[in-house]
Design a protein around this motif. Structure first.
Motif, mmCIF file in Angstrom:
data_model
loop_
_atom_site.group_PDB
_atom_site.id
_atom_site.type_symbol
_atom_site.label_atom_id
_atom_site.label_comp_id
_atom_site.label_asym_id
_atom_site.label_seq_id
_atom_site.Cartn_x
_atom_site.Cartn_y
_atom_site.Cartn_z
ATOM 1 N N LEU A 70 74.442 156.566 52.624
ATOM 2 C CA LEU A 70 74.207 156.270 51.149
ATOM 3 C C LEU A 70 73.931 155.163 50.993
ATOM 4 O O LEU A 70 73.525 154.368 49.913
ATOM 5 C CB LEU A 70 76.392 156.306 51.095
ATOM 6 C CG LEU A 70 76.860 157.744 51.001
ATOM 7 C CD1 LEU A 70 78.456 157.153 51.032
ATOM 8 C CD2 LEU A 70 76.302 158.187 50.022
ATOM 9 N N VAL A 71 74.176 154.093 52.187
ATOM 10 C CA VAL A 71 73.848 152.441 52.133
ATOM 11 C C VAL A 71 72.123 152.308 52.337
ATOM 12 O O VAL A 71 71.826 151.703 51.012
ATOM 13 C CB VAL A 71 74.635 152.070 53.299
ATOM 14 C CG1 VAL A 71 73.675 150.225 53.563
ATOM 15 C CG2 VAL A 71 75.710 151.231 53.219
ATOM 16 N N ALA A 72 71.683 153.173 52.828
ATOM 17 C CA ALA A 72 70.304 152.702 52.627
ATOM 18 C C ALA A 72 69.782 152.989 51.151
ATOM 19 O O ALA A 72 68.664 152.321 51.138
ATOM 20 C CB ALA A 72 69.192 154.218 54.070
ATOM 21 N N ASP A 73 70.185 154.448 50.507
ATOM 22 C CA ASP A 73 70.023 154.051 49.214
ATOM 23 C C ASP A 73 70.244 153.336 48.257
ATOM 24 O O ASP A 73 70.779 153.187 47.089
ATOM 25 C CB ASP A 73 69.632 155.390 49.196
ATOM 26 C CG ASP A 73 68.164 156.550 49.221
ATOM 27 O OD1 ASP A 73 68.110 156.203 49.799
ATOM 28 O OD2 ASP A 73 68.797 157.846 49.318
ATOM 29 N N GLY B 25 62.322 144.086 44.408
ATOM 30 C CA GLY B 25 63.487 144.443 45.474
ATOM 31 C C GLY B 25 64.886 144.797 44.986
ATOM 32 O O GLY B 25 65.605 145.165 45.826
ATOM 33 N N GLN B 26 64.298 145.954 44.526
ATOM 34 C CA GLN B 26 65.345 147.713 44.015
ATOM 35 C C GLN B 26 66.409 148.667 45.117
ATOM 36 O O GLN B 26 64.600 148.937 45.459
ATOM 37 C CB GLN B 26 65.515 147.604 43.042
ATOM 38 C CG GLN B 26 65.330 146.454 41.809
ATOM 39 C CD GLN B 26 65.353 147.435 40.220
ATOM 40 O OE1 GLN B 26 66.029 148.272 39.973
ATOM 41 N NE2 GLN B 26 64.326 146.661 39.670
ATOM 42 N N THR B 27 67.119 148.602 45.649
ATOM 43 C CA THR B 27 67.243 149.805 46.148
ATOM 44 C C THR B 27 67.676 151.438 45.306
ATOM 45 O O THR B 27 66.998 151.012 43.238
ATOM 46 C CB THR B 27 68.810 149.875 46.326
ATOM 47 O OG1 THR B 27 69.828 149.584 45.232
ATOM 48 C CG2 THR B 27 69.572 148.760 47.215
ATOM 49 N N LEU B 28 67.466 152.200 45.885
ATOM 50 C CA LEU B 28 66.888 153.197 44.442
ATOM 51 C C LEU B 28 68.408 153.393 43.889
ATOM 52 O O LEU B 28 67.761 153.948 42.068
ATOM 53 C CB LEU B 28 67.200 154.533 45.172
ATOM 54 C CG LEU B 28 66.672 156.154 45.028
ATOM 55 C CD1 LEU B 28 65.745 156.293 44.359
ATOM 56 C CD2 LEU B 28 66.937 156.773 46.188
ATOM 57 N N PHE B 29 68.945 152.934 44.473
ATOM 58 C CA PHE B 29 70.426 153.421 43.813
ATOM 59 C C PHE B 29 70.293 152.631 42.082
ATOM 60 O O PHE B 29 71.029 153.149 41.332
ATOM 61 C CB PHE B 29 72.165 153.168 43.900
ATOM 62 C CG PHE B 29 73.085 152.854 43.214
ATOM 63 C CD1 PHE B 29 73.467 154.402 43.352
ATOM 64 C CD2 PHE B 29 73.748 151.516 43.156
ATOM 65 C CE1 PHE B 29 75.339 153.922 41.980
ATOM 66 C CE2 PHE B 29 74.652 152.127 42.419
ATOM 67 C CZ PHE B 29 74.746 153.025 41.920
ATOM 68 N N ARG B 45 68.675 161.861 41.315
ATOM 69 C CA ARG B 45 67.992 160.832 42.719
ATOM 70 C C ARG B 45 66.844 161.179 43.200
ATOM 71 O O ARG B 45 65.639 160.654 43.412
ATOM 72 C CB ARG B 45 69.031 160.293 43.301
ATOM 73 C CG ARG B 45 68.947 159.667 43.992
ATOM 74 C CD ARG B 45 70.787 159.340 44.884
ATOM 75 N NE ARG B 45 71.195 158.300 44.351
ATOM 76 C CZ ARG B 45 71.964 159.119 43.885
ATOM 77 N NH1 ARG B 45 72.741 159.840 44.143
ATOM 78 N NH2 ARG B 45 72.898 157.994 42.783
ATOM 79 N N GLN B 46 66.877 162.374 43.519
ATOM 80 C CA GLN B 46 65.507 163.229 44.413
ATOM 81 C C GLN B 46 64.691 163.215 43.546
ATOM 82 O O GLN B 46 63.578 162.873 43.984
ATOM 83 C CB GLN B 46 65.685 164.687 44.813
ATOM 84 C CG GLN B 46 64.958 165.337 45.711
ATOM 85 C CD GLN B 46 64.817 166.707 46.217
ATOM 86 O OE1 GLN B 46 65.959 167.008 45.496
ATOM 87 N NE2 GLN B 46 64.734 167.367 46.782
ATOM 88 N N ALA B 47 64.658 163.629 42.034
ATOM 89 C CA ALA B 47 62.581 163.666 41.551
ATOM 90 C C ALA B 47 62.215 161.521 41.752
ATOM 91 O O ALA B 47 61.651 161.617 41.651
ATOM 92 C CB ALA B 47 63.503 163.516 39.862
ATOM 93 N N ILE B 48 63.417 160.586 41.370
ATOM 94 C CA ILE B 48 63.192 159.476 40.927
ATOM 95 C C ILE B 48 62.187 158.882 42.472
ATOM 96 O O ILE B 48 61.558 157.928 42.602
ATOM 97 C CB ILE B 48 64.138 158.634 40.859
ATOM 98 C CG1 ILE B 48 64.598 158.700 39.330
ATOM 99 C CG2 ILE B 48 63.719 157.011 40.499
ATOM 100 C CD1 ILE B 48 64.258 158.920 38.767
#
Lengths: 127, 96
Positions: A70-73, B25-29, B45-48
Motif C-alpha cells: 500500500l505504501v509503495a503505491d 513527483g506523485q504517487t500512483l494513488f 488502478r491497474q490500468a493506470i
C-alpha cells in the motif's frame, strides 16, 4: 449499528502511542496489557465518546507485505477528518511529518497523505 | 520516436503527463485520484499503472523510489527528438 472502533496496524505500540498523541493530538483511552501486546486505543479530544482507534500490532506475517504494498503505491490505510487540511499540513510538516501527497483540492474535498511513522500512510480530509 | 507518438496518442496518458506537469513527483494513488476527480476517468488502478509503464518505457515518466515510497516524475526530454526534426516556429503571427 455504528462504528465504535477501527484500527491501524503499527510496528511498535509505544512509538505509535507517542506519534498519535504527541504529534497528531489524539488522547489515550484504553491501555490494557494483553500478553506481549496491549489493547491500546486513542480517541479524538473533539469527540471523546466517538469512535476509538486501536493501535494494533502488525506482527502477523501477512500484515507487513500488505502495508508495504500500500505504501509503495501511496495508498492511505485510514482517513481522518480535519477542519483545514492546509493548516494541518503546515503544522505537521513543521513537526517533521513526511507527506507523500501535499494538499490537493478535488471538487468539494481537500485531501493530503502523510506517513504515520508506524508503517502506514494516513489521509487527511476536509469537506 | 514512433513509440513516443504512440505513447502520446492515448488521452489518459496525456492527462497523466498534464497532471505531472502541474505537480511533479506523485504517487500512483495521487495520480488515480486526480484522473478520477478531474477527468471522471473510471480506469482501474491497474490500468493506470499500465499506462505509466508505457510512459516510462519511452522515457516520458521516470519513477524513483524514496525509501518506502514510489514517485512518478515527468521527463519531457524525449520530445526534443520531435521538435529537433520539425523545429517549432516561435514567431508570433506566423502560426498556421
Amino acid at each position: 449499528m455504528k462504528v465504535y472502533i477501527t484500527s491501524v496496524f503499527v510496528d511498535d505500540q509505544a512509538k505509535a502511542l507517542r506519534f498519535y498523541t504527541e504529534v497528531l493530538g489524539f488522547e489515550k483511552k484504553a491501555d490494557v496489557p494483553l500478553g506481549e501486546a496491549r489493547w491500546l486505543t486513542v480517541t479524538s479530544p473533539q469527540q471523546p465518546e466517538g469512535p476509538e482507534l486501536l493501535l494494533e500490532p502488525d506482527s502477523h506475517p501477512a500484515v507487513r507485505p500488505f502495508k508495504d504494498a500500500l505504501v509503495a503505491d501511496g495508498i492511505p490505510f485510514a482517513s481522518f477528518a480535519v477542519d483545514d487540511v492546509e493548516a494541518e499540513f503546515r503544522r505537521l510538516t513543521e513537526l517533521g511529518v513526511r507527506f507523500t501527497q501535499e494538499p490537493l483540492r478535488m471538487g468539494p474535498v481537500t485531501t493530503a497523505v502523510f506517513d504515520d511513522t508506524c508503517g502506514n500512510l494516513i489521509q487527511l480530509a476536509a469537506q | 520516436m514512433a513509440d513516443v507518438f504512440k505513447a502520446l496518442a492515448d488521452p489518459t496518458r496525456r492527462h497523466i503527463l498534464d497532471e505531472l506537469r502541474e505537480r511533479d513527483g506523485q504517487t500512483l494513488f495521487e495520480l488515480c485520484a486526480r484522473l478520477t476527480s478531474k477527468y471522471g476517468l473510471d480506469s482501474s488502478r491497474q490500468a493506470i499503472s499500465q499506462h505509466l509503464g508505457i510512459l516510462e518505457e519511452v522515457g516520458l515518466v521516470v519513477t524513483r523510489r524514496e525509501g518506502r515510497y514510489k514517485f512518478h516524475w515527468l521527463d519531457t526530454s524525449p520530445l526534443r527528438a520531435i521538435t529537433g526534426r520539425w523545429p517549432v516556429n516561435d514567431n508570433e503571427g506566423n502560426e498556421r
